[in-house]
Design an enzyme around this catalytic site. Structure first.
Site, PDB file in Angstrom:
ATOM      1  CG  HIS A  91      -2.194   0.965   1.272  1.00  0.00           C
ATOM      2  ND1 HIS A  91      -3.147   0.668   0.485  1.00  0.00           N
ATOM      3  CD2 HIS A  91      -2.307   2.077   1.462  1.00  0.00           C
ATOM      4  CE1 HIS A  91      -3.982   1.659   0.439  1.00  0.00           C
ATOM      5  NE2 HIS A  91      -3.657   2.664   1.088  1.00  0.00           N
ATOM      6  CG  ASP A 170     -10.322   3.899   5.216  1.00  0.00           C
ATOM      7  OD1 ASP A 170      -9.834   4.988   5.744  1.00  0.00           O
ATOM      8  OD2 ASP A 170      -9.979   3.688   3.993  1.00  0.00           O
ATOM      9  NE  ARG A 177      -7.944  11.309   6.607  1.00  0.00           N
ATOM     10  CZ  ARG A 177      -7.072  10.303   6.124  1.00  0.00           C
ATOM     11  NH1 ARG A 177      -7.283   9.212   5.907  1.00  0.00           N
ATOM     12  NH2 ARG A 177      -5.617  10.545   6.081  1.00  0.00           N
ATOM     13  CB  SER A 192      -6.913   5.886   6.386  1.00  0.00           C
ATOM     14  OG  SER A 192      -6.795   5.486   5.211  1.00  0.00           O
ATOM     15  CE  LYS A 196      -7.450   1.871   2.472  1.00  0.00           C
ATOM     16  NZ  LYS A 196      -7.378   3.121   2.881  1.00  0.00           N
TER      17      LYS A 196
HETATM   18  N1  URA Z   1      -3.736   5.952   1.693  1.00  0.00           N
HETATM   19  C1  URA Z   1      -4.896   5.702   2.265  1.00  0.00           C
HETATM   20  O1  URA Z   1      -5.813   4.385   2.150  1.00  0.00           O
HETATM   21  N2  URA Z   1      -5.155   6.228   3.458  1.00  0.00           N
HETATM   22  C2  URA Z   1      -4.854   7.508   3.680  1.00  0.00           C
HETATM   23  O2  URA Z   1      -4.986   8.046   4.567  1.00  0.00           O
HETATM   24  C3  URA Z   1      -3.794   7.880   2.802  1.00  0.00           C
HETATM   25  C4  URA Z   1      -3.132   7.171   1.970  1.00  0.00           C
END
Ligand code: URA
Length: 450
Positions: A91, A170, A177, A192, A196
């Site tokens: 990620h 999220d 956000r 966040s 996930k």
């Molecule tokens: N990627 C995400 O999934 N969340 C964030 O807050 C920033 C980047």
């Protein structure tokens, strides 16, 4: 907010005010807050006020852990024990032209990993994997859990978004956000991302933590702080972790915009594409193979990644995943089937010299202005628009030569984007003194060596 019968009710406004004044929130208050956010009981204006207070005042380690935990358990945590492969994901904290997920998932699957990827949409000036995937005609990022598992079993990778079942908190907070200037907090980013990712049922996770003018963490020490926070959070949950701090002082690759970025990823999967994008894809997939114990070293992992591309196996996995998720597999061979903008406009250089700097956040914002991202929560995306860079840092340019091309559907938006792009390029007489490396440093989990 709910509360035990014996204690006085917790008022949302009091929780917001305490955070605003730099106070500490209890685990129960954070859990209640996340529950109220997910159910819709707490209105958006109170959520947004709390998010802003958190950006400004931060969190201590106990609050940060409580937030990640509460967001993770806002939905289902997948158990993929029935899949007899190491499960590793990657990620990114977000960047401009940052499209590696579309290459990494099929490369990793072709090399023997399972990649159950839950991604996000564009956030602020940065692009999002889900918006890019939706540029592929028909591609469905909203699979229910059962379908997600089916695709994963069939081709080794599947890519979806937060759902009502997985990481729903999220989904709610991320969208808010994006449009309330409340992205840039290490605690919110950690919660966040990790909520996930920990819901995916993975064994290991590679984090691409961006730093530079196009990243949320502009300074390297802030990126390192975020990386450490996420690595520790993942390790506490028993995951193998590595965070690679990589450069986002200029866009990655040459294409920015959803459809254009899919096209550029297809080039990499075919064995070509821009050098920086290819090198980063190999680095990150090398780490994925290493964490999944498919390779003994990262270097060996990189070689395996190259092999999956050379043999065409990675491309085949991508095509299969696209097909299984409802997308048009023919668009993989013929990029003209991807959405195309109606008009194009060049951005000429006003002087001769060498590109010293590209203000990367402005390039991302220019793409949002074109319609490639959202300015309000309810905005829809135009997948066809974007920017193709012809010059990057260190390149020579003549006065009048095109720095980049704007691909657009709305002339008003195009003019605003063009102005922004013009001012984002800094042309000097000589080359920049120091070229920034693509990989700044690695923060890997406890005791892990390569
Ligand atoms: N990627 C995400 O999934 N969340 C964030 O807050 C920033 C980047």
């Amino acid at each position: 907010m709910s509360h035990p019968a014996s204690s006085p009710p917790i008022r949302v406004v009091d929780v917001i005010r305490r955070k605003r004044d730099g106070g500490e929130l209890s685990k129960a208050e954070i859990e209640d807050f996340v529950r109220g956010a997910t159910s819709g009981e707490i209105p958006d204006y109170q959520l947004a006020a709390w998010l802003m207070a958190t950006v400004l005042k931060g969190m201590n380690p106990a609050e940060s852990a409580a937030l990640t935990h509460a967001m993770l358990h806002s939905g289902e945590v997948l158990d993929l024990a029935d899949l007899p492969l190491p499960k590793v994901d990657k990620h990114s904290t977000g960047g401009v032209g940052d499209k590696t997920s579309l290459v990494l998932a099929p490369v990793a699957a072709a090399g023997g990993l399972a990649v159950p990827m839950i991604s996000g949409r564009g956030l602020g000036h940065t692009g999002g994997t889900l918006d890019k995937l939706e540029a592929i005609p028909g591609f469905n990022v909203n699979l229910p859990t059962r379908e997600f598992r089916r695709v994963l079993h069939a081709c080794g990778c599947a890519m979806i978004g937060q759902t009502a079942e997985i990481a729903p908190a999220d989904r709610k907070l991320y969208a808010l956000r994006d449009v309330t200037g409340t992205v840039e907090s290490p605690y919110l980013i950690c919660a966040s991302i990790m909520s996930k990712k920990l819901a995916e049922g993975i064994d290991g996770l590679v984090l691409d933590v961006k730093t530079g003018s196009g990243a949320f963490m502009k300074k390297e020490e802030d990126a390192a702080y975020l990386a450490q926070l996420m690595v520790e959070t993942g390790e506490q949950m028993g995951k193998k972790m590595a965070a690679i701090i990589t450069d986002m002082d200029q866009p990655l690759g040459l294409k920015i915009g959803n459809s254009l970025e899919v096209d550029e990823c297809l080039d990499v999967l075919r064995g070509s594409g821009p050098e920086d994008l290819r090198v980063l894809c190999l680095e990150l997939s090398g780490w994925m193979f290493f964490l999944g114990s498919v390779s003994k070293t990262v270097e060996e992992g990189k070689q395996l990644a190259e092999k999956t591309i050379r043999s065409g196996e990675a491309m085949e996995r991508f095509r299969k995943m696209v097909e299984l998720q409802g997308g048009d597999p023919h668009s993989m061979d013929d990029p003209r089937r991807l959405p195309q903008a109606r008009e194009r406009m060049e951005v000429p250089s006003s002087q001769s010299g060498v590109v010293n700097e590209i203000q990367c956040e402005q390039v991302g914002t220019a793409c949002v202005i074109l319609g490639g991202g959202r300015e309000r929560k309810e905005d829809s995306i135009d997948p066809a628009v974007g920017i193709v860079l012809h010059k990057k840092v260190g390149d020579s340019v003549r006065a009048g030569e095109s720095l980049c091309t704007v691909l657009y559907n709305s002339p008003q938006r195009a003019q605003r984007a063009k102005d922004m792009l013009e001012s984002s390029y800094q042309i000097g007489e000589a080359a920049p003194v120091q070229k920034r490396p693509l990989v700044h440093r690695v923060i890997s989990g406890s005791g892990r060596t390569n």
